[in-house]
Design a protein around this motif. Structure first.
Motif, PDB file in Angstrom:
ATOM      1  N   ALA A 117       0.832  -1.211   0.000  1.00 19.33           N
ATOM      2  CA  ALA A 117       0.000   0.000   0.000  1.00 19.33           C
ATOM      3  C   ALA A 117       0.862   1.254   0.000  1.00 19.33           C
ATOM      4  O   ALA A 117       1.971   1.257   0.521  1.00 19.33           O
ATOM      5  N   PRO A 118       0.324   2.335  -0.564  1.00 21.61           N
ATOM      6  CA  PRO A 118       0.994   3.623  -0.382  1.00 21.61           C
ATOM      7  C   PRO A 118       0.903   4.026   1.089  1.00 21.61           C
ATOM      8  O   PRO A 118      -0.175   3.932   1.685  1.00 21.61           O
ATOM      9  N   MET A 119       2.021   4.439   1.673  1.00 20.90           N
ATOM     10  CA  MET A 119       2.000   4.892   3.075  1.00 20.90           C
ATOM     11  C   MET A 119       2.952   6.069   3.257  1.00 20.90           C
ATOM     12  O   MET A 119       4.152   5.942   3.045  1.00 20.90           O
ATOM     13  N   GLU A 120       2.362   7.197   3.657  1.00 24.30           N
ATOM     14  CA  GLU A 120       3.135   8.412   3.920  1.00 24.30           C
ATOM     15  C   GLU A 120       4.202   8.124   4.968  1.00 24.30           C
ATOM     16  O   GLU A 120       3.922   7.470   5.983  1.00 24.30           O
ATOM     17  N   PHE A 139       1.676   9.122  -0.754  1.00 22.82           N
ATOM     18  CA  PHE A 139       0.846  10.017  -1.557  1.00 22.82           C
ATOM     19  C   PHE A 139       1.587  11.334  -1.803  1.00 22.82           C
ATOM     20  O   PHE A 139       2.332  11.828  -0.965  1.00 22.82           O
ATOM     21  N   GLN A 172       1.184   7.688  -6.409  1.00 23.47           N
ATOM     22  CA  GLN A 172      -0.151   8.076  -5.946  1.00 23.47           C
ATOM     23  C   GLN A 172      -0.204   9.586  -5.729  1.00 23.47           C
ATOM     24  O   GLN A 172       0.669  10.153  -5.055  1.00 23.47           O
ATOM     25  N   ASN A 213      -5.724   9.154  -5.011  1.00 20.47           N
ATOM     26  CA  ASN A 213      -6.143   8.904  -3.629  1.00 20.47           C
ATOM     27  C   ASN A 213      -7.527   9.501  -3.404  1.00 20.47           C
ATOM     28  O   ASN A 213      -7.705  10.719  -3.415  1.00 20.47           O
ATOM     29  N   LYS A 250      -7.713   4.502  -5.370  1.00 16.95           N
ATOM     30  CA  LYS A 250      -7.820   3.848  -4.054  1.00 16.95           C
ATOM     31  C   LYS A 250      -8.821   4.647  -3.225  1.00 16.95           C
ATOM     32  O   LYS A 250      -8.688   5.867  -3.093  1.00 16.95           O
ATOM     33  N   HIS A 290     -10.225   0.189   0.413  1.00 18.15           N
ATOM     34  CA  HIS A 290      -9.917   0.029   1.832  1.00 18.15           C
ATOM     35  C   HIS A 290     -11.271  -0.197   2.501  1.00 18.15           C
ATOM     36  O   HIS A 290     -12.120   0.701   2.515  1.00 18.15           O
ATOM     37  N   ARG A 296     -12.894   0.002   5.023  1.00 21.06           N
ATOM     38  CA  ARG A 296     -13.386   0.744   6.180  1.00 21.06           C
ATOM     39  C   ARG A 296     -13.995   2.044   5.642  1.00 21.06           C
ATOM     40  O   ARG A 296     -13.809   2.392   4.482  1.00 21.06           O
ATOM     41  N   HIS A 336      -8.317   4.283  10.600  1.00 21.73           N
ATOM     42  CA  HIS A 336      -7.604   3.019  10.426  1.00 21.73           C
ATOM     43  C   HIS A 336      -8.036   1.996  11.467  1.00 21.73           C
ATOM     44  O   HIS A 336      -7.397   0.966  11.625  1.00 21.73           O
ATOM     45  N   ASN A 358      -8.190  -4.027   0.481  1.00 15.97           N
ATOM     46  CA  ASN A 358      -7.222  -3.538   1.462  1.00 15.97           C
ATOM     47  C   ASN A 358      -7.914  -3.387   2.823  1.00 15.97           C
ATOM     48  O   ASN A 358      -9.099  -3.109   2.895  1.00 15.97           O
ATOM     49  N   GLY A 373      -6.707  -4.625   7.095  1.00 18.31           N
ATOM     50  CA  GLY A 373      -6.669  -5.726   8.056  1.00 18.31           C
ATOM     51  C   GLY A 373      -5.970  -6.985   7.585  1.00 18.31           C
ATOM     52  O   GLY A 373      -6.148  -8.041   8.189  1.00 18.31           O
ATOM     53  N   ALA A 413      -0.846  -2.932   4.110  1.00 20.08           N
ATOM     54  CA  ALA A 413      -0.238  -1.670   4.567  1.00 20.08           C
ATOM     55  C   ALA A 413       0.540  -1.921   5.865  1.00 20.08           C
ATOM     56  O   ALA A 413       1.704  -2.311   5.829  1.00 20.08           O
ATOM     57  N   ARG A 414      -0.119  -1.763   7.020  1.00 20.82           N
ATOM     58  CA  ARG A 414       0.632  -1.856   8.283  1.00 20.82           C
ATOM     59  C   ARG A 414       1.276  -3.221   8.490  1.00 20.82           C
ATOM     60  O   ARG A 414       2.317  -3.335   9.134  1.00 20.82           O
TER      61      ARG A 414
HETATM   62  C1  LIG Z   1       1.556   5.367   8.276  1.00 21.66           C
HETATM   63  C2  LIG Z   1       0.464   5.274   7.239  1.00 21.66           C
HETATM   64  C3  LIG Z   1       0.510   6.108   6.133  1.00 21.66           C
HETATM   65  C4  LIG Z   1      -0.477   6.008   5.139  1.00 21.66           C
HETATM   66  N1  LIG Z   1      -0.375   6.780   4.026  1.00 21.66           N
HETATM   67  C5  LIG Z   1      -1.231   6.571   2.983  1.00 21.66           C
HETATM   68  C6  LIG Z   1      -1.041   7.218   1.722  1.00 21.66           C
HETATM   69  O1  LIG Z   1      -0.097   7.990   1.522  1.00 21.66           O
HETATM   70  N2  LIG Z   1      -1.945   6.943   0.736  1.00 21.66           N
HETATM   71  C7  LIG Z   1      -2.994   6.064   0.915  1.00 21.66           C
HETATM   72  O2  LIG Z   1      -3.773   5.832  -0.019  1.00 21.66           O
HETATM   73  N3  LIG Z   1      -3.190   5.454   2.093  1.00 21.66           N
HETATM   74  C8  LIG Z   1      -2.320   5.662   3.109  1.00 21.66           C
HETATM   75  N4  LIG Z   1      -2.477   4.955   4.271  1.00 21.66           N
HETATM   76  C9  LIG Z   1      -3.561   3.966   4.366  1.00 21.66           C
HETATM   77  C10 LIG Z   1      -3.064   2.591   3.924  1.00 21.66           C
HETATM   78  O3  LIG Z   1      -2.640   2.583   2.582  1.00 21.66           O
HETATM   79  C11 LIG Z   1      -4.169   1.522   4.130  1.00 21.66           C
HETATM   80  O4  LIG Z   1      -5.271   1.873   3.329  1.00 21.66           O
HETATM   81  C12 LIG Z   1      -4.621   1.420   5.573  1.00 21.66           C
HETATM   82  O5  LIG Z   1      -3.528   1.440   6.473  1.00 21.66           O
HETATM   83  C13 LIG Z   1      -5.427   0.137   5.780  1.00 21.66           C
HETATM   84  O6  LIG Z   1      -4.666  -1.004   5.512  1.00 21.66           O
HETATM   85  P1  LIG Z   1      -4.070  -1.938   6.692  1.00 21.66           P
HETATM   86  O7  LIG Z   1      -5.234  -2.327   7.563  1.00 21.66           O
HETATM   87  O8  LIG Z   1      -3.423  -3.077   5.955  1.00 21.66           O
HETATM   88  O9  LIG Z   1      -3.078  -1.099   7.457  1.00 21.66           O
HETATM   89  C14 LIG Z   1      -1.531   5.079   5.284  1.00 21.66           C
HETATM   90  C15 LIG Z   1      -1.569   4.259   6.407  1.00 21.66           C
HETATM   91  C16 LIG Z   1      -0.596   4.343   7.371  1.00 21.66           C
HETATM   92  C17 LIG Z   1      -0.651   3.425   8.573  1.00 21.66           C
END
Ligand SMILES: Cc1cc2nc3c(=O)[nH]c(=O)nc-3n(C[C@H](O)[C@H](O)[C@H](O)COP(=O)(O)O)c2cc1C
Length: 330
Positions: free
Chosen positions: A16-19, A42, A71, A98, A140, A170, A172, A178, A201, A203, A225-226
């Motif tokens: 997943a994209p994650m900041e 993102f 993204q 996004n 997404k 996602h 949720r 989250h 996406n 959990g 993601a996490r």
């Molecule tokens: C630290 C962090 C940064 C995130 N940054 C982004 C992001 O830049 N773009 C995005 O679409 N979602 C972002 N997310 C959301 C995740 O991509 C994902 O949708 C969300 O964590 C749920 O997935 P998970 O249950 O596997 O963690 C971020 C989540 C986390 C925890």
């Protein structure tokens, strides 16, 4: 099987994209461990247009990462079109929009998940981006704003219509952020409504979760993601489990430490030493998960700011694990 541009995928596992997490060095770790598509953090559309150093740096990637997606986020149609063109100019394999970020400053300003409260605007924005670039565009998003406003079926139909090539959901709502259990029950309904590839996406933290997501939803792919922060080996573990029904043993100590040090080295090359050392601290719990006396070592690792010092702590720790103290070992 489905395709995005020239790339074909069969039940892919996406990072997943994650900041602040999915920078180039971490993407490489996950790609090498089996992630089938990796995304940037993102990137703010307005920042890209202003040529902000931060936004431009987020788009830097290496060939080994492909298939690789950039993204982008923003709530202004023209800016998103310009940002998509700027993204396209560095030749990613896809541009993802996004439509799911829950953070107040973003969602309340009509970007990210805020677009779920104005579907006509989402349609205009996404449609304009799709028309403006040749690179495949994906989206997404979330199920909806809250439990009383689940829009995902209509959103998926609309996105298919405007030419999006895949949709990540996602599972949720925006209100959940989250937290809470993802609700997969909407996905079979989405699958029945569109031919668009659907990526689930939310959990997915173990191979069992991955198996369940595929079985319960009939989705085309899954995104972690996490679960990748706490265990970057999850990609190969999921693949092995899906292929054989058996769990892979955890990585060996040698592999863990070699991977950590390699990641750190690549991070230093990419960002400079001090920044890399400080930013990589967030990865220690994942890389060292469940090892003996790990909390003490993690604390030690919070102090140094040079590669050599970190390396010394890690190697000392590794050696202590490989040759247990003869007194405590009995
Ligand atoms: C630290 C962090 C940064 C995130 N940054 C982004 C992001 O830049 N773009 C995005 O679409 N979602 C972002 N997310 C959301 C995740 O991509 C994902 O949708 C969300 O964590 C749920 O997935 P998970 O249950 O596997 O963690 C971020 C989540 C986390 C925890």
């Amino acid at each position: 099987m489905f395709s995005i541009g020239p790339h074909s995928f069969t039940r892919p596992i996406l990072l997943a994209p994650m900041e602040d997490v999915t920078d180039m060095p971490f993407r490489l770790v996950c790609r090498r461990l089996g992630a089938d598509i990796v995304y940037t953090e993102f990137v703010n559309a307005e920042g890209l247009i202003r040529e902000s150093v931060k936004a431009k740096k987020k788009m830097v990637f290496v060939e080994e990462e492909r298939p690789f997606g950039i993204q982008i986020y923003g709530g202004v149609e023209d800016s998103m079109v310009q940002a998509a063109k700027l993204s396209e100019s560095v030749a990613p394999d896809l541009v993802d929009i996004n439509c799911g970020c829950w953070v107040k400053d973003i969602a309340m300003r009509g970007a990210g998940a805020g677009l779920l409260r104005d579907i006509p605007k989402m349609e205009r924005l996404v449609s304009s981006v799709v028309k403006a670039v040749k690179v495949p565009v994906t989206v997404k998003t979330r199920l909806g704003w809250d439990a009383d406003d689940i829009r995902i079926i209509d959103v998926a139909k609309m996105l298919e219509q405007v030419g999006v090539q895949a949709l990540t959901v996602h599972c949720r709502t925006r209100v959940q952020g989250h937290k809470g259990d993802p609700d997969y029950t909407w996905i079979p309904k989405v699958k029945a409504a569109v031919r668009l590839p659907i990526i689930v996406n939310g959990g997915i933290n173990t191979p069992h979760d991955a198996d369940r997501a595929f079985r319960e939803t009939g989705c085309d792919g899954i995104m972690v993601a996490r679960g990748a922060i706490t265990n970057p080996w999850i990609f190969r573990e999921i693949k092995h489990y899906l292929a054989t029904g058996k769990e892979l043993p955890p990585p060996t100590l040698e592999e863990r430490f070699a991977l950590m040090l390699h990641h750190l080295k690549e991070s230093v090359e990419f960002k400079g030493e001090r920044k890399a050392i400080l930013e990589n601290r967030k990865h220690y719990s994942g890389f060292l998960k469940a090892l003996p006396h790990v909390s003490q070592v993690r604390q030690e690792l919070m102090v140094p700011e040079t590669f050599v010092e970190v390396e010394a702590i890690l190697l000392r720790y590794r050696d202590s694990l490989l040759t247990p103290d003869p007194i405590t070992a009995h």
